[in-house]
Design a protein around this motif. Sequence first.
Motif, mmCIF file in Angstrom:
data_model
loop_
_atom_site.group_PDB
_atom_site.id
_atom_site.type_symbol
_atom_site.label_atom_id
_atom_site.label_comp_id
_atom_site.label_asym_id
_atom_site.label_seq_id
_atom_site.Cartn_x
_atom_site.Cartn_y
_atom_site.Cartn_z
ATOM 1 N N ALA A 1 -5.941 12.267 5.626
ATOM 2 C CA ALA A 1 -6.471 11.962 4.141
ATOM 3 C C ALA A 1 -7.581 11.352 4.401
ATOM 4 N N PRO A 2 -8.628 11.921 4.738
ATOM 5 C CA PRO A 2 -9.802 11.322 5.229
ATOM 6 C C PRO A 2 -10.493 10.179 3.948
ATOM 7 N N ASP B 1 -7.898 0.296 1.405
ATOM 8 C CA ASP B 1 -7.696 1.599 1.369
ATOM 9 C C ASP B 1 -7.451 2.021 2.899
ATOM 10 N N VAL B 2 -6.083 2.689 3.192
ATOM 11 C CA VAL B 2 -6.215 3.155 4.706
ATOM 12 C C VAL B 2 -6.254 4.690 4.856
ATOM 13 N N ALA C 1 -1.115 7.287 10.874
ATOM 14 C CA ALA C 1 -1.918 7.053 11.984
ATOM 15 C C ALA C 1 -3.317 6.851 11.478
ATOM 16 N N ALA C 2 -3.538 5.436 11.047
ATOM 17 C CA ALA C 2 -4.862 5.116 10.381
ATOM 18 C C ALA C 2 -5.917 5.266 11.496
ATOM 19 N N THR C 3 -7.128 5.728 10.705
ATOM 20 C CA THR C 3 -8.369 5.942 11.538
ATOM 21 C C THR C 3 -9.255 4.831 10.881
ATOM 22 N N GLU C 4 -9.093 4.372 9.645
ATOM 23 C CA GLU C 4 -10.030 3.234 9.086
ATOM 24 C C GLU C 4 -9.305 2.452 7.903
ATOM 25 N N VAL C 5 -9.657 1.381 7.841
ATOM 26 C CA VAL C 5 -9.090 0.621 6.785
ATOM 27 C C VAL C 5 -10.244 -0.248 6.100
ATOM 28 N N HIS C 6 -10.361 -0.119 4.736
ATOM 29 C CA HIS C 6 -11.498 -0.756 4.277
ATOM 30 C C HIS C 6 -11.138 -1.596 3.002
ATOM 31 N N LEU C 7 -11.711 -2.502 2.743
ATOM 32 C CA LEU C 7 -11.813 -3.543 1.613
ATOM 33 C C LEU C 7 -12.951 -2.919 0.353
ATOM 34 N N HIS C 8 -12.283 -2.767 -0.615
ATOM 35 C CA HIS C 8 -13.252 -2.121 -1.816
ATOM 36 C C HIS C 8 -13.165 -3.143 -2.831
ATOM 37 N N ILE C 9 -14.317 -3.289 -3.436
ATOM 38 C CA ILE C 9 -14.491 -3.900 -4.678
ATOM 39 C C ILE C 9 -14.278 -3.092 -5.762
ATOM 40 N N LEU D 1 0.892 -1.173 -0.112
ATOM 41 C CA LEU D 1 0.029 0.082 0.153
ATOM 42 C C LEU D 1 0.906 1.370 0.145
ATOM 43 N N THR D 2 0.415 2.272 -0.975
ATOM 44 C CA THR D 2 1.195 3.435 -1.087
ATOM 45 C C THR D 2 0.579 4.483 -1.317
ATOM 46 N N GLY D 3 0.731 5.803 -1.195
ATOM 47 C CA GLY D 3 -0.180 6.843 -1.520
ATOM 48 C C GLY D 3 -0.078 6.890 -3.054
ATOM 49 N N GLY D 4 0.721 6.501 -3.875
ATOM 50 C CA GLY D 4 0.567 6.724 -5.306
ATOM 51 C C GLY D 4 -0.550 5.948 -5.739
ATOM 52 N N GLU D 5 -1.024 4.633 -4.997
ATOM 53 C CA GLU D 5 -2.177 4.064 -5.388
ATOM 54 C C GLU D 5 -3.406 4.533 -5.282
ATOM 55 N N VAL D 6 -3.495 5.570 -4.246
ATOM 56 C CA VAL D 6 -4.866 6.227 -3.976
ATOM 57 C C VAL D 6 -5.380 7.063 -5.301
ATOM 58 N N VAL D 7 -6.548 7.021 -5.506
ATOM 59 C CA VAL D 7 -7.240 7.682 -6.562
ATOM 60 C C VAL D 7 -8.073 8.957 -6.056
ATOM 61 N N PRO D 8 -7.486 10.064 -6.407
ATOM 62 C CA PRO D 8 -6.265 10.364 -6.868
ATOM 63 C C PRO D 8 -4.984 10.051 -6.097
ATOM 64 N N ALA D 9 -3.966 10.197 -6.535
ATOM 65 C CA ALA D 9 -2.792 10.060 -5.751
ATOM 66 C C ALA D 9 -2.684 10.862 -4.762
ATOM 67 N N VAL D 10 -2.105 10.379 -3.425
ATOM 68 C CA VAL D 10 -1.431 11.151 -2.349
ATOM 69 C C VAL D 10 -0.167 11.255 -2.286
ATOM 70 N N ALA D 11 0.388 12.441 -1.615
ATOM 71 C CA ALA D 11 1.611 12.139 -1.130
ATOM 72 C C ALA D 11 1.603 11.893 -0.005
ATOM 73 N N SER D 12 2.422 10.713 0.427
ATOM 74 C CA SER D 12 2.279 10.142 1.906
ATOM 75 C C SER D 12 3.564 9.442 1.980
ATOM 76 N N ASN D 13 4.145 9.618 3.194
ATOM 77 C CA ASN D 13 5.457 8.936 3.685
ATOM 78 C C ASN D 13 5.090 7.690 4.309
#
Length: 192
Positions: A132-133, A126-127, A74-82, A36-48
């Motif tokens: 980044a809510p 998705d974390v 500092a994860a607040t939620e983690v989801h599985l998306h189809i 999991l990386t920020g580059g995979e988020v749609v749209p991409a997110v700059a994250s360390n």
Amino acid sequence: MKIFSLRTIYIGLLSLVLAACGGGHESPYEAYSAVLTGGEVVPAVASNGSGSAVATVDLDRRTLLATVVVTGVAATEVHLHIARVGTVAPPAFAFSNVPGSAVWTLSIPLTEPQLNALWRGDFAIDVHSAAAPNGEIRGQLLDYFPSFEQVDILARARQQSPLVEEQLRQLRDIEEEEDDWRFGGVGLTVGF
């Protein structure tokens, strides 16, 4: 015609011998993984931040076990998306946080359409965080046996959840069945 019959008999006998020797054993489990990386988020997110996801499926029971371990988020939620690669979809399932840790787990039954979506590579994890809510890191769950590093991360989390221990058992079963062709007979022993 006689040659065909003899070949059929020999093939049948060979199959019985292989089954009696354990050659017919197939693991009822499948393994999936994601980075999991920020580059995979749609749209991409700059994250360390980053994350490691490992999922196993018990095909007999049609259940999916998944563990996500996050770093630098500092994860607040983690989801599985189809959701297919590069697409956004509403959360299908929510992971539970192991209190006081960066470990998130999920255990769900799978329907036939969900299992087919998994096989197509249409499961994304998705974390979310306060920063980044809509999602800070993401990864597509694909049909890849976890890397040695991912198995090691999972093994270090084994004390925190019985689900993780069950996943390690399932990975051992898969590895024992497939080590001759997957790892050249070396065997996977990290954290086991």
